[in-house]
Motif scaffolding. Structure first.
Motif, PDB file in Angstrom:
ATOM      1  N   LEU A   9       6.823  13.928 -78.907  1.00 34.45           N
ATOM      2  CA  LEU A   9       5.405  13.842 -78.440  1.00 34.45           C
ATOM      3  C   LEU A   9       4.599  12.808 -79.259  1.00 34.45           C
ATOM      4  O   LEU A   9       4.303  12.999 -80.326  1.00 34.45           O
ATOM      5  CB  LEU A   9       4.673  15.357 -78.670  1.00 34.45           C
ATOM      6  N   ASP A  10       3.894  11.699 -78.388  1.00 34.05           N
ATOM      7  CA  ASP A  10       3.286  10.747 -79.055  1.00 34.05           C
ATOM      8  C   ASP A  10       2.006  10.666 -79.045  1.00 34.05           C
ATOM      9  O   ASP A  10       1.396  10.981 -77.916  1.00 34.05           O
ATOM     10  CB  ASP A  10       3.815   9.325 -78.206  1.00 34.05           C
ATOM     11  N   ASN A  17       2.182   2.109 -83.118  1.00 32.71           N
ATOM     12  CA  ASN A  17       2.130   2.949 -84.286  1.00 32.71           C
ATOM     13  C   ASN A  17       3.742   3.020 -84.983  1.00 32.71           C
ATOM     14  O   ASN A  17       4.709   3.090 -84.279  1.00 32.71           O
ATOM     15  CB  ASN A  17       2.008   4.342 -84.235  1.00 32.71           C
ATOM     16  N   GLN A  18       3.921   2.333 -86.271  1.00 37.30           N
ATOM     17  CA  GLN A  18       5.182   2.365 -86.893  1.00 37.30           C
ATOM     18  C   GLN A  18       6.014   3.840 -86.958  1.00 37.30           C
ATOM     19  O   GLN A  18       7.153   3.837 -86.646  1.00 37.30           O
ATOM     20  CB  GLN A  18       5.088   1.800 -88.108  1.00 37.30           C
ATOM     21  N   GLY A  19       5.015   4.807 -87.155  1.00 38.30           N
ATOM     22  CA  GLY A  19       5.731   6.125 -87.148  1.00 38.30           C
ATOM     23  C   GLY A  19       6.253   6.547 -86.119  1.00 38.30           C
ATOM     24  O   GLY A  19       7.318   7.081 -86.158  1.00 38.30           O
ATOM     25  N   PHE A  20       5.740   6.470 -84.892  1.00 42.69           N
ATOM     26  CA  PHE A  20       6.619   6.887 -83.755  1.00 42.69           C
ATOM     27  C   PHE A  20       7.786   6.169 -83.653  1.00 42.69           C
ATOM     28  O   PHE A  20       8.817   6.826 -83.179  1.00 42.69           O
ATOM     29  CB  PHE A  20       5.612   6.889 -82.667  1.00 42.69           C
ATOM     30  N   VAL A  45       1.195  12.105 -75.209  1.00 40.82           N
ATOM     31  CA  VAL A  45       0.316  13.102 -74.767  1.00 40.82           C
ATOM     32  C   VAL A  45      -1.332  13.069 -74.621  1.00 40.82           C
ATOM     33  O   VAL A  45      -1.692  13.445 -73.863  1.00 40.82           O
ATOM     34  CB  VAL A  45       0.436  14.108 -76.071  1.00 40.82           C
ATOM     35  N   ARG A  46      -1.714  11.974 -75.504  1.00 35.75           N
ATOM     36  CA  ARG A  46      -3.153  11.915 -75.258  1.00 35.75           C
ATOM     37  C   ARG A  46      -3.623  10.777 -74.353  1.00 35.75           C
ATOM     38  O   ARG A  46      -4.485  11.150 -73.940  1.00 35.75           O
ATOM     39  CB  ARG A  46      -3.592  11.341 -76.924  1.00 35.75           C
ATOM     40  N   PHE A  47      -3.151   9.760 -74.479  1.00 35.53           N
ATOM     41  CA  PHE A  47      -3.324   8.587 -73.362  1.00 35.53           C
ATOM     42  C   PHE A  47      -2.798   8.721 -71.961  1.00 35.53           C
ATOM     43  O   PHE A  47      -3.849   8.781 -71.014  1.00 35.53           O
ATOM     44  CB  PHE A  47      -2.868   7.282 -73.943  1.00 35.53           C
ATOM     45  N   LYS A  48      -1.866   9.317 -71.555  1.00 31.45           N
ATOM     46  CA  LYS A  48      -1.398   9.637 -70.310  1.00 31.45           C
ATOM     47  C   LYS A  48      -1.420  11.199 -70.042  1.00 31.45           C
ATOM     48  O   LYS A  48      -0.963  11.526 -68.790  1.00 31.45           O
ATOM     49  CB  LYS A  48      -0.060   9.151 -70.204  1.00 31.45           C
ATOM     50  N   ILE A  61       9.418  17.047 -81.582  1.00 32.68           N
ATOM     51  CA  ILE A  61       8.722  16.619 -82.634  1.00 32.68           C
ATOM     52  C   ILE A  61       7.615  15.731 -82.383  1.00 32.68           C
ATOM     53  O   ILE A  61       7.546  14.982 -81.356  1.00 32.68           O
ATOM     54  CB  ILE A  61       9.805  15.452 -83.214  1.00 32.68           C
ATOM     55  N   SER A  62       6.503  16.213 -82.833  1.00 31.13           N
ATOM     56  CA  SER A  62       5.116  15.838 -82.381  1.00 31.13           C
ATOM     57  C   SER A  62       4.517  15.111 -83.477  1.00 31.13           C
ATOM     58  O   SER A  62       4.597  15.495 -84.613  1.00 31.13           O
ATOM     59  CB  SER A  62       4.358  17.012 -82.282  1.00 31.13           C
TER      60      SER A  62
END
Length: 275
Positions: A9-10, A17-20, A45-48, A61-62
């Motif tokens: 889950l992005d 973002n480097q983390g994702f 999750v948030r943008f789309k 994994i979120s």
């Protein structure tokens, strides 16, 4: 045929973002080492407004993400809250469990959703490689018990989870597993850094996916550099940069936490599939 499906889950709201990227790399490394088919799919999750169907995946994994974790009425926020409740309920009432790891922004949203304490804006942005202290429960938990005390992890946050409601934790059978470093010269509450929300649901305020290369990339951002200098001082900042590749710091945390979570989830999933 036995198989495992992982949903990532992005939560970065269309920001690079480097983390994702690191989370995907950890998941792909896990796949390559498995002796059963494993698939990995990402959801924006948030943008789309994308959200995986709980029934279709075994492991979730979120990620972390920007902004205030308190809900403001966005459609995706309601879908994420429903996702948390559905998995929690399913795990309580089903033999086959779903496994979830919540990082930073996702972790804060879960703490707010389950009313576990206060999630507040910090006095200043925190960024750096910070010592994290295990609680007694953390010392005995399978994910954390073989890490040193304290262990080191990448911290990157404007918000913090403080004042945990331990009556609420006990009622929900949840545990605080780690808290932030002791700052005797600052009269502030120590933030909660890791929670066991259930046997299958874990979360961390810090970034267990972070690696030295990503950390150095993030330090190109002036905001992150200044936050780290404010947290440590210039001398400590320079020392940290020179020691960023140390095997006993974020390399150890990255090699330990998410891989252990994934391995145990896999073992339990395959055990249930064999029944």
């Amino acid at each position: 045929m036995k198989s495992i499906k992982i949903a990532l889950l992005d939560m970065n709201d269309n920001r690079v973002n480097q983390g994702f990227k690191n989370i995907k790399e950890i998941a792909e490394t896990f796949c390559s080492g498995c002796d059963v088919p494993v698939s990995v799919e990402s959801f924006d999750v948030r943008f789309k407004n994308e959200m995986p169907e709980v029934e279709d995946y075994d492991i979730f994994i979120s990620s972390g993400g920007p902004g205030d974790p308190h809900p403001v009425g966005e459609v995706w926020e309601k879908r994420f809250a429903d996702f948390l409740d559905k998995i929690y309920s399913l795990n309580e009432n089903s033999v086959a469990k779903k496994h979830v790891f919540l990082i930073c922004h996702s972790f804060q949203m879960a703490a707010i959703h389950w009313k576990l304490g206060d999630v507040t804006l910090r006095k200043s942005y925190s960024f750096g490689i910070m010592p994290v202290h295990k609680t007694e429960e953390g010392e005995n938990d399978f994910i954390f018990k073989n890490l040193p005390e304290p262990f080191f992890a990448v911290d990157s946050r404007a918000y913090q989870f403080i004042h945990p409601d331990f009556d609420r934790f006990e009622k929900l059978n949840m545990q605080v597993l780690a808290i932030e470093k002791l700052r005797p010269y600052v009269d502030l509450e120590r933030a909660v850094m890791a929670v066991k929300f259930s046997e299958e649901i874990y979360g961390t305020q810090f970034h267990p996916e972070a690696n030295p290369e990503g950390m150095l990339e993030n330090l190109k951002d002036e905001k992150n550099k200044l936050a780290m200098i404010e947290s440590f001082g210039m001398e400590k900042y320079l020392e940290t940069v020179t020691r960023i590749h140390d095997d006993d710091k974020i390399r150890l945390t990255q090699a330990h936490i998410l891989p252990k979570f994934l391995q145990r989830a896999k073992d339990q999933i395959l055990e249930m599939q064999a029944v």
